[in-house]
Design an enzyme around this catalytic site. Structure first.
Site, PDB file in Angstrom:
ATOM      1  N   GLY A  44       0.460   0.035 -12.311  1.00  0.00           N
ATOM      2  CA  GLY A  44      -0.231  -0.415 -13.512  1.00  0.00           C
ATOM      3  C   GLY A  44      -1.670   0.069 -13.592  1.00  0.00           C
ATOM      4  O   GLY A  44      -2.117   0.548 -14.638  1.00  0.00           O
ATOM      5  N   SER A  72      11.558  -2.096 -14.841  1.00  0.00           N
ATOM      6  CA  SER A  72      10.574  -3.173 -15.016  1.00  0.00           C
ATOM      7  C   SER A  72       9.129  -2.703 -14.884  1.00  0.00           C
ATOM      8  O   SER A  72       8.197  -3.456 -15.154  1.00  0.00           O
ATOM      9  CB  SER A  72      10.830  -4.287 -13.996  1.00  0.00           C
ATOM     10  OG  SER A  72      10.594  -3.802 -12.680  1.00  0.00           O
ATOM     11  N   LEU A  74       7.914  -0.121 -16.639  1.00  0.00           N
ATOM     12  CA  LEU A  74       7.504   0.615 -17.844  1.00  0.00           C
ATOM     13  C   LEU A  74       6.707  -0.229 -18.828  1.00  0.00           C
ATOM     14  O   LEU A  74       6.056   0.302 -19.717  1.00  0.00           O
ATOM     15  CB  LEU A  74       8.740   1.218 -18.537  1.00  0.00           C
ATOM     16  CG  LEU A  74       9.566   2.167 -17.652  1.00  0.00           C
ATOM     17  CD1 LEU A  74      10.749   2.717 -18.443  1.00  0.00           C
ATOM     18  CD2 LEU A  74       8.721   3.304 -17.109  1.00  0.00           C
ATOM     19  N   GLN A  75       6.731  -1.549 -18.659  1.00  0.00           N
ATOM     20  CA  GLN A  75       5.959  -2.461 -19.515  1.00  0.00           C
ATOM     21  C   GLN A  75       4.446  -2.240 -19.375  1.00  0.00           C
ATOM     22  O   GLN A  75       3.685  -2.572 -20.254  1.00  0.00           O
ATOM     23  CB  GLN A  75       6.372  -3.909 -19.154  1.00  0.00           C
ATOM     24  CG  GLN A  75       5.433  -5.020 -19.571  1.00  0.00           C
ATOM     25  CD  GLN A  75       4.589  -5.524 -18.408  1.00  0.00           C
ATOM     26  OE1 GLN A  75       4.471  -4.869 -17.355  1.00  0.00           O
ATOM     27  NE2 GLN A  75       4.004  -6.696 -18.567  1.00  0.00           N
ATOM     28  N   LYS A  89       7.577   7.822  -7.911  1.00  0.00           N
ATOM     29  CA  LYS A  89       6.417   7.640  -8.791  1.00  0.00           C
ATOM     30  C   LYS A  89       5.402   8.768  -8.643  1.00  0.00           C
ATOM     31  O   LYS A  89       4.778   9.190  -9.618  1.00  0.00           O
ATOM     32  CB  LYS A  89       5.736   6.295  -8.508  1.00  0.00           C
ATOM     33  CG  LYS A  89       6.479   5.102  -9.070  1.00  0.00           C
ATOM     34  CD  LYS A  89       5.655   3.834  -8.898  1.00  0.00           C
ATOM     35  CE  LYS A  89       6.412   2.629  -9.435  1.00  0.00           C
ATOM     36  NZ  LYS A  89       5.653   1.373  -9.258  1.00  0.00           N
ATOM     37  N   ASP A 133      -1.034  -3.204  -4.941  1.00  0.00           N
ATOM     38  CA  ASP A 133      -0.658  -4.536  -5.414  1.00  0.00           C
ATOM     39  C   ASP A 133      -0.558  -5.544  -4.273  1.00  0.00           C
ATOM     40  O   ASP A 133       0.090  -6.565  -4.400  1.00  0.00           O
ATOM     41  CB  ASP A 133       0.689  -4.452  -6.153  1.00  0.00           C
ATOM     42  CG  ASP A 133       1.788  -3.892  -5.256  1.00  0.00           C
ATOM     43  OD1 ASP A 133       1.484  -3.529  -4.093  1.00  0.00           O
ATOM     44  OD2 ASP A 133       2.943  -3.816  -5.710  1.00  0.00           O
ATOM     45  N   ASN A 134      -1.215  -5.249  -3.138  1.00  0.00           N
ATOM     46  CA  ASN A 134      -1.080  -6.186  -2.016  1.00  0.00           C
ATOM     47  C   ASN A 134      -2.329  -6.202  -1.151  1.00  0.00           C
ATOM     48  O   ASN A 134      -3.105  -5.242  -1.115  1.00  0.00           O
ATOM     49  CB  ASN A 134       0.163  -5.833  -1.176  1.00  0.00           C
ATOM     50  CG  ASN A 134      -0.006  -4.499  -0.478  1.00  0.00           C
ATOM     51  OD1 ASN A 134      -0.554  -4.439   0.618  1.00  0.00           O
ATOM     52  ND2 ASN A 134       0.418  -3.415  -1.110  1.00  0.00           N
ATOM     53  N   CYS A 180     -16.960  -9.081   3.232  1.00  0.00           N
ATOM     54  CA  CYS A 180     -18.145  -9.907   3.025  1.00  0.00           C
ATOM     55  C   CYS A 180     -17.833 -11.035   2.026  1.00  0.00           C
ATOM     56  O   CYS A 180     -18.474 -12.083   2.052  1.00  0.00           O
ATOM     57  CB  CYS A 180     -19.305  -9.069   2.493  1.00  0.00           C
ATOM     58  SG  CYS A 180     -19.978  -7.883   3.661  1.00  0.00           S
ATOM     59  N   CYS A 194       2.560  -9.933  -8.913  1.00  0.00           N
ATOM     60  CA  CYS A 194       2.808  -9.731 -10.345  1.00  0.00           C
ATOM     61  C   CYS A 194       4.291  -9.939 -10.670  1.00  0.00           C
ATOM     62  O   CYS A 194       4.635 -10.405 -11.753  1.00  0.00           O
ATOM     63  CB  CYS A 194       2.370  -8.332 -10.769  1.00  0.00           C
ATOM     64  SG  CYS A 194       0.575  -8.125 -10.854  1.00  0.00           S
TER      65      CYS A 194
END
Ligand SMILES: [Zn+2]
Length: 257
Positions: A44, A72, A74-75, A89, A133-134, A180, A194
């Site tokens: 994303g 899922s 492609l949104q 990808k 994403d993690n 920090c 997500c």
């Protein structure tokens, strides 16, 4: 107008709207063309980020991702098309970036970023942009970029909220790192993903575009860096907030700097 070093006639036309900016000019555009940026995640955030960096003429773009395109995705992952479902990808992104700007050299790293390969992956680049994403990846990049003295532009999104900051703690006082703010990564099940909690598609565009602006600013050395600040965006209320981040003397990563 100042001279345009090393730019061809086609480059002067392609990048005319950059070159006319006093803060960029021909010298700045040449700097973008010479720059090497690694984007972690072709999802994303990576989708708009990669496309804007390619359009801007960033000469070498690395893409790290070990996933295949899924329906899922492609949104919000607008670099990939329906026809790309099932393909890697990094390959889908490479094709899209080649269509946008064939002058850009795209290096596809079809592997999962981990402790064993992070330093090798980032070594050849000047700037790293984290669109993963993690938390594991986020902290690995924070620590490795500190060790190898790479500028890290890091963003995250969930539901309707996004945040972004720039880390270059190796530059000394006034430049904190991710640890920090949060010394240790939360456990992966403490914060929903997500996939579990959802994410507004266009929010990825907002934060990924902000990341692209910050990467370009860091390459050119213009404007005010996001280092030392966490910028937060709430899409539901349509508001931006900013939090100052202080360098921690006892930071496990950059505290001794
Ligand atoms: Zn730190």
């Amino acid at each position: 107008m100042t001279s345009l070093p090393d730019l061809t006639e086609l480059q002067i036309r392609r990048y005319a709207r950059h070159i006319v900016l006093a803060e960029v000019g021909g010298v700045g555009q040449a700097r973008l063309i010479a720059a090497r940026v690694l984007v972690v995640g072709a999802g994303g955030l990576g989708a708009p980020l990669l496309q804007y960096l390619a359009a801007a003429g960033v000469g070498t773009l690395g893409v790290v991702d070990d996933d295949n395109v899924d329906l899922s995705n492609l949104q919000r992952q607008i670099i990939h098309r329906t026809a790309d479902i099932g393909t890697a990808k990094v390959e889908s992104a490479k094709r899209a970036l080649g269509d946008i700007n064939p002058e850009v050299r795209v290096r596809a790293h079809s592997e999962r970023l981990a402790a064993g390969n992070v330093e090798r992956l980032i070594a050849d680049y000047d700037i790293v942009a984290d669109g993963s994403d993690n938390f594991t990846t986020r902290y690995l990049l924070n620590d490795a970029c500190y060790r190898l003295k790479k500028v890290l532009v890091s963003a995250a999104i969930l539901r309707f909220d996004g945040q972004i900051s720039t880390y270059k703690a190796w530059q000394g006082p006034g430049h904190p790192c991710l640890r920090c703010i949060f010394p240790a990564a939360p456990s992966e099940d403490a914060v929903p993903s997500c996939a579990q909690a959802g994410v507004l598609g266009a929010l990825a565009g907002t934060l990924g575009s902000l990341q692209a602006s910050e990467v370009v600013k860091e390459i050119l050395g213009i404007g005010r860096s996001l280092s030392g600040r966490l910028l937060m965006y709430d899409a539901l209320s349509a508001t931006f907030d900013e939090m100052a981040i202080a360098k921690r003397a006892d930071c496990p990563t950059c505290g001794a700097a």
